[in-house]
Design a protein around this motif. Structure first.
Motif, short mmCIF file in Angstrom:
data_model
loop_
_atom_site.label_atom_id
_atom_site.label_comp_id
_atom_site.label_asym_id
_atom_site.label_seq_id
_atom_site.Cartn_x
_atom_site.Cartn_y
_atom_site.Cartn_z
N GLY A 75 34.51 -15.22 8.41
CA GLY A 75 33.92 -15.54 7.13
C GLY A 75 33.04 -16.78 7.25
N CYS A 76 32.03 -16.87 6.38
CA CYS A 76 31.17 -18.06 6.37
C CYS A 76 31.54 -18.92 5.16
N TRP A 77 30.83 -20.03 5.00
CA TRP A 77 31.13 -20.99 3.92
C TRP A 77 30.99 -20.34 2.54
N ASP A 78 30.10 -19.32 2.44
CA ASP A 78 29.82 -18.70 1.14
C ASP A 78 30.63 -17.44 0.87
N CYS A 79 31.43 -17.01 1.84
CA CYS A 79 32.15 -15.74 1.64
C CYS A 79 33.17 -15.84 0.52
N GLN A 80 33.84 -16.96 0.40
CA GLN A 80 34.85 -17.16 -0.64
C GLN A 80 34.54 -18.47 -1.36
N LEU B 287 30.27 -8.38 0.91
CA LEU B 287 29.16 -8.50 -0.06
C LEU B 287 28.62 -9.93 -0.13
N CYS B 288 29.03 -10.79 0.79
CA CYS B 288 28.59 -12.19 0.77
C CYS B 288 27.06 -12.28 0.76
N PRO B 289 26.49 -13.04 -0.19
CA PRO B 289 25.02 -13.11 -0.27
C PRO B 289 24.39 -13.77 0.96
N THR B 290 25.18 -14.55 1.68
CA THR B 290 24.61 -15.27 2.83
C THR B 290 24.77 -14.51 4.14
N CYS B 291 25.97 -13.96 4.39
CA CYS B 291 26.20 -13.42 5.74
C CYS B 291 26.35 -11.90 5.79
N ALA B 292 26.37 -11.23 4.63
CA ALA B 292 26.65 -9.79 4.66
C ALA B 292 25.64 -9.02 5.50
ZN LIG Z 1 29.57 -15.13 4.15
#
Ligand SMILES: [Zn+2]
Length: 351
Positions: A245-250, A330-335
């Protein structure tokens, strides 16, 4: 021994042996193996000298081998500066020479040379990480000295990253240390930094973590955040683009409301007047546990504690807090980012 129990080993690998019939042969076997012995010599010792049957002898040797209570001969050489760390790596079942070589071949970029940057840089350099790049645009202030332990009163007014580079080099002259007194405020600044095996962010500029994350996910740069939240020592998640997961995933941090601009502006104004407390021991806890994760990741021993989670040690209550940071499809950064890491270590123990 403690009460009616014999303990093999120490720490998390220790094993209790409650069968008193095994105690003496186990201790005699350990004593016999205090000088280098082959497996076959040990079995002969048990069956011939101690008169054990073959099955019992096999079981005792297996007990010592399987619990990592035995270390290979010559694992400890006091003339080797890394020898006590080597024993630590052996605890994880890793070949210590291989771990040390991986560390020597590694490059860590530290963004932020304050309290956490001081301690992480020193820990990594003295552990044998081959290359460090230090980035910070601050100068040493008197109020830094409660936690930025590599700085002295004589360094006040000097660029932090240059003083830190000097001090780190004094502690391990084999570490290649580069210092850049520069601000990092946008994607262009980030893109100008050297690509490293791991980017450690301990700077606390507003919005920096999201900026770094966006850049890191797009470029395949592994990165780790380390900080304190007043009295809580915090590190993670260790972001491996395309794998974790990245910083923006959750949701990991609070934000002003998007649907109420007036309230958001008010919160921003109040927060702009806030000066966060910083405490030496809390910096030390965060730095220590983050640096251990960096060494695990780069050295390839154990599993980093901050994979797919952000961890906090509450220094008052001594409790452990964690925020899940699993990958969100569905993460806007890493999906839509594709895995770009080609290093085979990228997927080891990362799920
Ligand atoms: Zn992410």
């Amino acid at each position: 021994m403690q009460g009616q129990t014999l303990f093999l080993g120490f720490g998390s690998i220790q094993q209790a042996v409650t069968d008193a019939r095994l105690w003496e042969p186990l201790i005699r076997l350990a004593d016999y193996q205090s000088t280098p012995r082959t497996r076959s010599e040990s079995l002969t010792f048990l069956t011939h000298d101690l008169q054990l049957d073959t099955a019992s002898a096999e079981a005792l040797v297996l007990l010592l081998e399987s619990g990592r209570f035995l270390i290979p001969a010559q694992s400890y050489d006091p003339r080797d500066r890394y020898s006590r760390h080597a024993l630590f790596y052996e605890l994880s079942g890793e070949d210590s020479a291989r771990v040390q070589k991986r560390l020597a071949d590694s490059h860590v970029l530290l963004l932020g040379c304050g309290g956490i940057g001081n301690l992480v840089a020193t820990t990594l350099a003295t552990a044998g990480v081959g290359t460090l790049t230090l980035v910070d645009d601050d100068q040493v202030e008197l109020s830094n000295l409660t936690r930025q332990f590599l700085f002295t009163e004589a360094d006040v007014g000097q660029p932090k990253c240059e003083v830190l580079a000097r001090e780190v080099t004094r502690r391990n002259s084999h570490c290649r240390v580069r210092a850049f007194t520069t601000a990092v405020t946008d994607r262009t600044d980030l893109a100008a930094l050297a690509v490293s095996d791991l980017l450690v962010v301990s700077a606390d500029s507003p919005g920096l973590t999201r900026l770094v994350n966006t850049h890191a996910v797009a470029s395949g740069q592994e990165w780790l955040n380390v900080c304190y939240v007043n009295d809580i020592a915090v590190w993670g998640p260790l972001v491996i683009p395309g794998v974790t997961g990245c910083w923006d995933c959750q949701p990991l941090t609070a934000h002003p409301p998007h649907d109420d601009p007036d309230l958001a502006a008010l919160i921003k104004r109040v927060n702009s007047r806030y000066q966060a407390p910083s405490n030496g021991p809390v910096n030390m806890v965060a730095s220590a546990l983050a640096a251990l994760d960096v060494l695990r990741r780069l050295g390839g021993f154990g599993v980093p504690a901050s994979l797919n989670r952000r961890v906090g040690v509450w220094s008052h209550e001594l409790t452990l807090d964690e925020q899940p940071a699993e990958r969100d499809p569905l993460c806007p950064t890493c999906a839509r980012a594709t895995p770009t890491a080609t290093d085979p270590r990228a997927t080891e123990g990362a799920r």
